[in-house]
Motif scaffolding. Structure first.
Motif, mmCIF file in Angstrom:
data_model
loop_
_atom_site.group_PDB
_atom_site.id
_atom_site.type_symbol
_atom_site.label_atom_id
_atom_site.label_comp_id
_atom_site.label_asym_id
_atom_site.label_seq_id
_atom_site.Cartn_x
_atom_site.Cartn_y
_atom_site.Cartn_z
ATOM 1 N N ARG A 5 26.602 66.312 89.629
ATOM 2 C CA ARG A 5 26.808 65.464 88.949
ATOM 3 C C ARG A 5 26.297 63.788 89.755
ATOM 4 N N ASP A 6 24.983 63.094 89.448
ATOM 5 C CA ASP A 6 24.363 62.031 90.516
ATOM 6 C C ASP A 6 25.848 61.230 90.811
ATOM 7 N N ILE A 7 26.240 60.816 91.514
ATOM 8 C CA ILE A 7 27.223 60.290 92.252
ATOM 9 C C ILE A 7 27.340 58.712 92.087
ATOM 10 N N PHE A 8 26.350 58.083 92.581
ATOM 11 C CA PHE A 8 25.325 56.797 92.310
ATOM 12 C C PHE A 8 25.353 56.690 91.230
ATOM 13 N N SER A 9 25.283 57.857 89.867
ATOM 14 C CA SER A 9 24.889 56.632 89.197
ATOM 15 C C SER A 9 26.245 57.018 88.161
ATOM 16 N N ARG A 10 27.284 58.004 88.988
ATOM 17 C CA ARG A 10 28.759 57.624 88.087
ATOM 18 C C ARG A 10 29.418 56.468 89.213
ATOM 19 N N ILE A 11 28.617 56.020 89.857
ATOM 20 C CA ILE A 11 29.388 54.903 90.479
ATOM 21 C C ILE A 11 29.196 53.536 89.871
ATOM 22 N N GLY A 70 38.906 55.840 90.822
ATOM 23 C CA GLY A 70 40.312 56.729 91.478
ATOM 24 C C GLY A 70 39.929 58.588 91.515
ATOM 25 N N ALA A 71 39.473 58.284 89.802
ATOM 26 C CA ALA A 71 39.805 59.780 89.458
ATOM 27 C C ALA A 71 38.447 60.657 89.836
ATOM 28 N N MET A 72 37.230 59.657 91.049
ATOM 29 C CA MET A 72 36.000 60.823 91.484
ATOM 30 C C MET A 72 37.247 60.691 92.833
ATOM 31 N N LEU A 73 37.288 60.049 92.835
ATOM 32 C CA LEU A 73 37.625 60.253 94.794
ATOM 33 C C LEU A 73 38.645 61.672 94.609
ATOM 34 N N ILE A 129 36.711 67.276 100.942
ATOM 35 C CA ILE A 129 36.461 66.020 102.048
ATOM 36 C C ILE A 129 35.696 66.456 103.236
ATOM 37 N N PHE A 130 36.048 68.319 103.635
ATOM 38 C CA PHE A 130 35.483 68.376 104.964
ATOM 39 C C PHE A 130 33.978 69.100 104.821
ATOM 40 N N ASP A 131 33.954 70.025 103.550
ATOM 41 C CA ASP A 131 32.477 70.322 103.352
ATOM 42 C C ASP A 131 31.516 69.317 102.670
ATOM 43 N N ALA A 132 32.619 68.802 101.884
ATOM 44 C CA ALA A 132 30.922 67.479 101.345
ATOM 45 C C ALA A 132 31.744 66.343 101.598
ATOM 46 N N GLY A 133 31.720 65.460 102.919
ATOM 47 C CA GLY A 133 32.601 64.450 102.195
ATOM 48 C C GLY A 133 32.261 63.154 101.859
ATOM 49 N N PHE A 174 32.332 57.447 99.182
ATOM 50 C CA PHE A 174 31.078 56.432 98.051
ATOM 51 C C PHE A 174 31.669 56.157 97.050
ATOM 52 N N PRO A 175 32.821 56.796 96.557
ATOM 53 C CA PRO A 175 34.058 56.031 95.387
ATOM 54 C C PRO A 175 34.843 55.345 95.929
ATOM 55 N N GLY A 176 35.100 55.643 97.295
ATOM 56 C CA GLY A 176 36.536 55.179 97.884
ATOM 57 C C GLY A 176 35.924 53.498 99.040
ATOM 58 N N LEU A 177 34.729 53.622 99.136
ATOM 59 C CA LEU A 177 33.819 52.667 99.785
ATOM 60 C C LEU A 177 33.578 51.358 98.268
ATOM 61 N N ALA A 178 33.133 51.975 97.146
ATOM 62 C CA ALA A 178 32.983 50.759 96.309
ATOM 63 C C ALA A 178 34.757 50.002 96.308
ATOM 64 N N ILE A 179 35.413 51.009 95.442
ATOM 65 C CA ILE A 179 36.878 50.594 95.749
ATOM 66 C C ILE A 179 37.198 49.501 96.794
ATOM 67 N N VAL A 180 37.405 49.617 98.130
ATOM 68 C CA VAL A 180 37.714 49.553 99.012
ATOM 69 C C VAL A 180 36.219 47.945 99.210
ATOM 70 N N ILE A 181 35.272 47.747 98.920
ATOM 71 C CA ILE A 181 34.699 46.203 98.939
ATOM 72 C C ILE A 181 34.796 45.662 97.407
ATOM 73 N N VAL A 182 34.850 46.128 95.972
ATOM 74 C CA VAL A 182 35.301 45.316 94.526
ATOM 75 C C VAL A 182 36.458 44.956 95.438
ATOM 76 N N VAL A 183 37.758 45.010 96.329
ATOM 77 C CA VAL A 183 38.936 44.617 96.283
ATOM 78 C C VAL A 183 38.697 43.959 96.915
ATOM 79 N N LEU A 184 37.955 43.933 98.154
ATOM 80 C CA LEU A 184 37.735 42.959 99.262
ATOM 81 C C LEU A 184 37.428 41.651 99.078
ATOM 82 N N ALA A 185 36.388 41.665 97.950
ATOM 83 C CA ALA A 185 35.608 40.830 97.079
ATOM 84 C C ALA A 185 36.063 40.402 96.836
ATOM 85 N N PHE A 186 37.244 40.101 95.816
ATOM 86 C CA PHE A 186 38.240 39.884 94.727
ATOM 87 C C PHE A 186 39.311 38.713 95.598
#
Length: 296
Positions: free
Chosen positions: A84-90, A248-251, A258-262, A267-279
Motif C-alpha cells: 500500500r502507498d504510504i503517502f496516500s495512507r498518511i 499510530g497503527a501504521m507506526l 524498521i531495519f529492513d524498510a525503515g 514517515f507516519p512517525g514524522l507525520a505525528i511529530v509535525i502535527v503535534v509540534l504545530a499545535f
C-alpha cells in the motif's frame, strides 16, 4: 457677516470586542513560530478535507508485488508490507487524526468547564467533592488512564475519543476553577447579583465569557496531547482497527520492518511529530497573545 459653522466629523464608538480581537491578532502575528504553527494547522485541515481526492492511490489498495519498496517517483513515501502507498495512507489518515484530536478535546472541555465553573463559583463541599475527584483522575498518568478506559470499553476509534476526553477533563476543570475564583470576586459580579440576577445567568453571561481565553489556549495545547495519546493507543492495537490508516497503527506495522524498510515507520512517525509540534507552538503563541502577562 454670517458666521460659518464647522461641523467636526463624529467618530463612531469603537467596539471593545473588535479592538481586543485586533490586538490579539496583532500580537499573534509578531510571533513567527506561532504563525508557522497556525499555517501548518490550516494546511492539515485543508489536506484532511481535499487530500483523499487528490492522492493517486486509495488507502487500502494492495499491490503485493510492490511491498516494502523505498521512496520513488511513483510512491513518494514508499510502500508498506502489503504494497500500500504510504503517502496516500498518511493523507487519508490525517482526517482520522484531526477527528480524534478535536472531538476528544471537545468532550473533555465541555465536561471540564462545567465541573470547573460549578466548583469555583459555588465553592464549599461541592468544590471539595469535584476537586478531589479531579485529583483522583490526575493521579493516573494520562496514557494509563486512557488505556484503562479503552480496555473496559473495547478497542475502537470512538472509544479512544471517549478515553482521551475523560483524561482531558481534570486539566480543563482546574484551569476554569482557578479563573472562576478570580472572576466571581470582581465588583461588577456583586453588582449584577445585587440587581437580582440568578446564578445561572451570572455564570453564562458574565463568568463564562471571562474564562474563555484560557479554555481556548488549553484546548489548542490539549489537541496535541490527544493526538499523541490516541496514536499511542493505536500503536498498542487498542485504537483504530485495520484497515483504517491511523498513524499510530501504521507506526506499529512499521516497527516489524524498521531495519529492513525503515521508511514504513519513519514517515507516519514524522507525520505525528509535525502535527503535534504545530499545535504546541501555535498554542504557546496563542497563550502569549491572549494574555501577554503570562509570557515568560
Amino acid at each position: 457677516m454670517p458666521e460659518t459653522t464647522i461641523h467636526q466629523p463624529v467618530e463612531k464608538p469603537r467596539n471593545p470586542h473588535i479592538e481586543n480581537f485586533k490586538n490579539i491578532v496583532k500580537r499573534l502575528k509578531k510571533n513567527k513560530a506561532a504563525m508557522v504553527g497556525g499555517f501548518l494547522i490550516l494546511l492539515f485541515v485543508i489536506t484532511a478535507f481535499v487530500g483523499p481526492y487528490l492522492v493517486p492511490f486509495s488507502a487500502g489498495e494492495q499491490v503485493l508485488v510492490n511491498k516494502l519498496q523505498g521512496p520513488s517517483a511513483e510512491h513518494w513515501f514508499g510502500t508498506d508490507h502489503l504494497g500500500r502507498d504510504i503517502f496516500s495512507r498518511i493523507i487519508h489518515g490525517m482526517s482520522i487524526t484531526l477527528y480524534i484530536g478535536f472531538f476528544s478535546v471537545v468532550i473533555g472541555a465541555i465536561v471540564g468547564v462545567i465541573f470547573g465553573i460549578i466548583s469555583g463559583y459555588f465553592g464549599g463541599k461541592i468544590d471539595t467533592l469535584i476537586m478531589r475527584a479531579m485529583d483522583i483522575l490526575l493521579a493516573f498518568p494520562g496514557i494509563l488512564l486512557a488505556l484503562g478506559v479503552v480496555t473496559i470499553l473495547g478497542p475502537s476509534l470512538n472509544n479512544v475519543i471517549i478515553a482521551v476526553g475523560i483524561f482531558s477533563v481534570p486539566s480543563f476543570a482546574r484551569i476554569v476553577r482557578g479563573s472562576t475564583l478570580s472572576v466571581k470576586e470582581l465588583e461588577y459580579i456583586d453588582a449584577v447579583r445585587a440587581l437580582g440576577a440568578s446564578d445561572f445567568r451570572i455564570i453564562v453571561r458574565h463568568v463564562l465569557p471571562n474564562v474563555f481565553s484560557p479554555i481556548i489556549v488549553q484546548a489548542t495545547l490539549r489537541i496535541a496531547t490527544a493526538i499523541l495519546t490516541a496514536a499511542g493507543l493505536s500503536f498498542l492495537g487498542l485504537g483504530a482497527q485495520p484497515p483504517k490508516p491511523e498513524w499510530g497503527a501504521m507506526l506499529s506495522d512499521g516497527r516489524n520492518y524498521i531495519f529492513d524498510a525503515g521508511h514504513v515507520a519513519l514517515f507516519p512517525g514524522l507525520a505525528i511529530v509535525i502535527v503535534v509540534l504545530a499545535f504546541n507552538i501555535f498554542g504557546d503563541g496563542l497563550r502569549d497573545a491572549l494574555d501577554p502577562k503570562m509570557k515568560s
